[in-house]
Enzyme design. Structure first.
Site, short mmCIF file in Angstrom:
data_model
loop_
_atom_site.label_atom_id
_atom_site.label_comp_id
_atom_site.label_asym_id
_atom_site.label_seq_id
_atom_site.Cartn_x
_atom_site.Cartn_y
_atom_site.Cartn_z
N LEU A 165 -7.01 -3.80 7.67
CA LEU A 165 -5.67 -4.37 7.74
C LEU A 165 -5.70 -5.75 7.11
CD1 LEU A 165 -4.07 -3.37 11.16
CD2 LEU A 165 -3.46 -2.64 8.87
N HIS A 166 -5.88 -5.76 5.82
CA HIS A 166 -5.95 -7.00 5.04
C HIS A 166 -4.99 -6.88 3.87
CE1 HIS A 166 -7.64 -10.61 3.36
NE2 HIS A 166 -7.80 -9.99 2.20
N ALA A 167 -4.35 -7.95 3.51
CA ALA A 167 -3.46 -8.03 2.35
C ALA A 167 -2.35 -6.98 2.37
CB ALA A 167 -4.26 -8.00 1.06
N ARG A 168 -2.33 -6.09 1.39
CA ARG A 168 -1.23 -5.14 1.24
C ARG A 168 -1.06 -4.21 2.45
NH1 ARG A 168 -1.43 -2.98 -4.17
NH2 ARG A 168 -0.33 -4.88 -4.66
N PRO A 169 -2.12 -3.57 2.97
CA PRO A 169 -1.92 -2.71 4.14
C PRO A 169 -1.37 -3.49 5.36
CG PRO A 169 -4.04 -2.25 3.15
CD PRO A 169 -3.50 -3.46 2.47
#
Length: 85
Positions: free
Chosen positions: A14-18
């Site tokens: 769960l980093h950046a885009r997601p």
């Protein structure tokens, strides 16, 4: 209050885009939505900073909780995001 335990399959966790997609989907729900990493304390799923601070990585298990009329629908949407390869 409906709750789901999900395994994060997205390559970057769960980093950046997601994480942004996750927060946007949670924000569409009028009720409270929280997410916790493992057995940790839950944080608001509508806050990008809170979600990023969890440091959720590929393969981690998270618990997502929602309340309100469409709780199951928002849980389905969030599950689709984190369980996508």
């Amino acid at each position: 209050m409906p709750q789901r335990r999900l395994t994060v399959r997205t390559e970057v966790g769960l980093h950046a885009r997601p994480a942004a997609q996750f927060v946007r989907a949670a924000a569409e729900h009028p009720g409270d939505v929280t997410v916790a990493r493992g057995d940790g304390d839950p944080v608001p799923a509508k806050s990008i900073l809170a979600v990023l601070a969890l440091g959720v990585r590929h393969g981690d298990e998270i618990t997502v909780t929602a309340e309100g009329e469409r709780a199951e629908a928002v849980l389905d949407a969030l599950a689709a995001i984190v369980e996508a390869d």
